[in-house]
Design an enzyme around this catalytic site. Structure first.
Site, PDB file in Angstrom:
ATOM      1  N   TYR A  18       1.631   8.488 -12.447  1.00 50.49           N
ATOM      2  CA  TYR A  18       0.853   7.746 -11.458  1.00 50.49           C
ATOM      3  C   TYR A  18      -0.016   6.685 -12.127  1.00 50.49           C
ATOM      4  O   TYR A  18       0.005   5.512 -11.744  1.00 50.49           O
ATOM      5  CB  TYR A  18      -0.016   8.739 -10.666  1.00 50.49           C
ATOM      6  CG  TYR A  18      -0.862   8.110  -9.591  1.00 50.49           C
ATOM      7  CD1 TYR A  18      -0.283   7.662  -8.413  1.00 50.49           C
ATOM      8  CD2 TYR A  18      -2.235   7.987  -9.739  1.00 50.49           C
ATOM      9  CE1 TYR A  18      -1.061   7.098  -7.407  1.00 50.49           C
ATOM     10  CE2 TYR A  18      -3.016   7.431  -8.738  1.00 50.49           C
ATOM     11  CZ  TYR A  18      -2.427   6.984  -7.574  1.00 50.49           C
ATOM     12  OH  TYR A  18      -3.191   6.424  -6.586  1.00 50.49           O
ATOM     13  N   ASN A  72       0.856  -1.175   0.000  1.00 49.62           N
ATOM     14  CA  ASN A  72       0.000   0.000   0.000  1.00 49.62           C
ATOM     15  C   ASN A  72       0.896   1.230   0.000  1.00 49.62           C
ATOM     16  O   ASN A  72       1.152   1.824   1.033  1.00 49.62           O
ATOM     17  CB  ASN A  72      -0.920  -0.015   1.227  1.00 49.62           C
ATOM     18  CG  ASN A  72      -1.841   1.188   1.260  1.00 49.62           C
ATOM     19  OD1 ASN A  72      -2.155   1.743   0.226  1.00 49.62           O
ATOM     20  ND2 ASN A  72      -2.249   1.586   2.443  1.00 49.62           N
TER      21      ASN A  72
END
Length: 180
Positions: A79, A15
């Site tokens: 991203y 994460n």
């Protein structure tokens, strides 16, 4: 590797995220390299560290945290590309590791308020927050607990027949929405 040597863990959740919001004309090679290191290389190294323990146990759960932005989002070139790369990793690992009792899945959050990453892009007092929420089919922004529940479900021992899946936690933004 040090943690893996001391703790025989069979569940890995990667994460990590950073956005580097920029228009295409402004994206640098360093942006792409940095997000590749964070999103892709770190995931590979993390899983590799715990893979011997998982294989020896005949059991493992890998949950990567991607993003709804992997489908495309303005100002997210580096991203979106690197989070989309996680989908390829996850699907490949599901195929490679399934015979060893190891599942690999990905949770792809949409706009999740109450997180530093979201509020780095949209400040907490920004009047656009309500407009963004109204553009989500469920008419609200996500919460960290929404994502945590999905990760916990996929990481659970009883979720062994679910692998290779990109699980969107996005309030419906992955299917698109039109507002008037």
């Amino acid at each position: 590797a040090e943690v893996a040597a001391e703790a025989p863990l069979t569940t890995v959740v990667h994460n990590a995220g950073a956005i580097r919001e920029k228009l295409l004309e402004e994206v640098t090679a360093e942006d792409i390299e940095a997000l590749t290191a964070l999103h892709i290389t770190a995931a590979v190294l993390l899983v590799q560290a715990f893979l011997p323990t998982m294989k020896a146990a005949g059991f493992g759960r890998i949950v990567l945290v991607g993003s709804r932005a992997a489908l495309g989002l303005q100002k997210r070139t580096a991203y979106s590309a690197t989070k989309a790369g996680l989908i390829g990793l996850m699907r490949t690992w599901a195929l490679e590791l399934g015979p060893s009792g190891i599942t690999a899945n990905l949770v792809a959050p949409g706009p999740i308020a109450e997180t530093q990453m979201f509020h780095d892009v949209i400040p907490r007092d920004d009047p656009r927050l309500e407009q963004i929420a109204q553009g989500v089919p469920v008419r609200r922004l996500g919460r960290p607990a929404d994502v945590a529940r999905a990760v916990a479900f996929l990481a659970a021992p009883d979720s062994g027949f679910i692998t290779g899946q990109n699980f969107f936690v996005c309030g419906g933004t992955s299917v698109g929405s039109i507002t008037y």
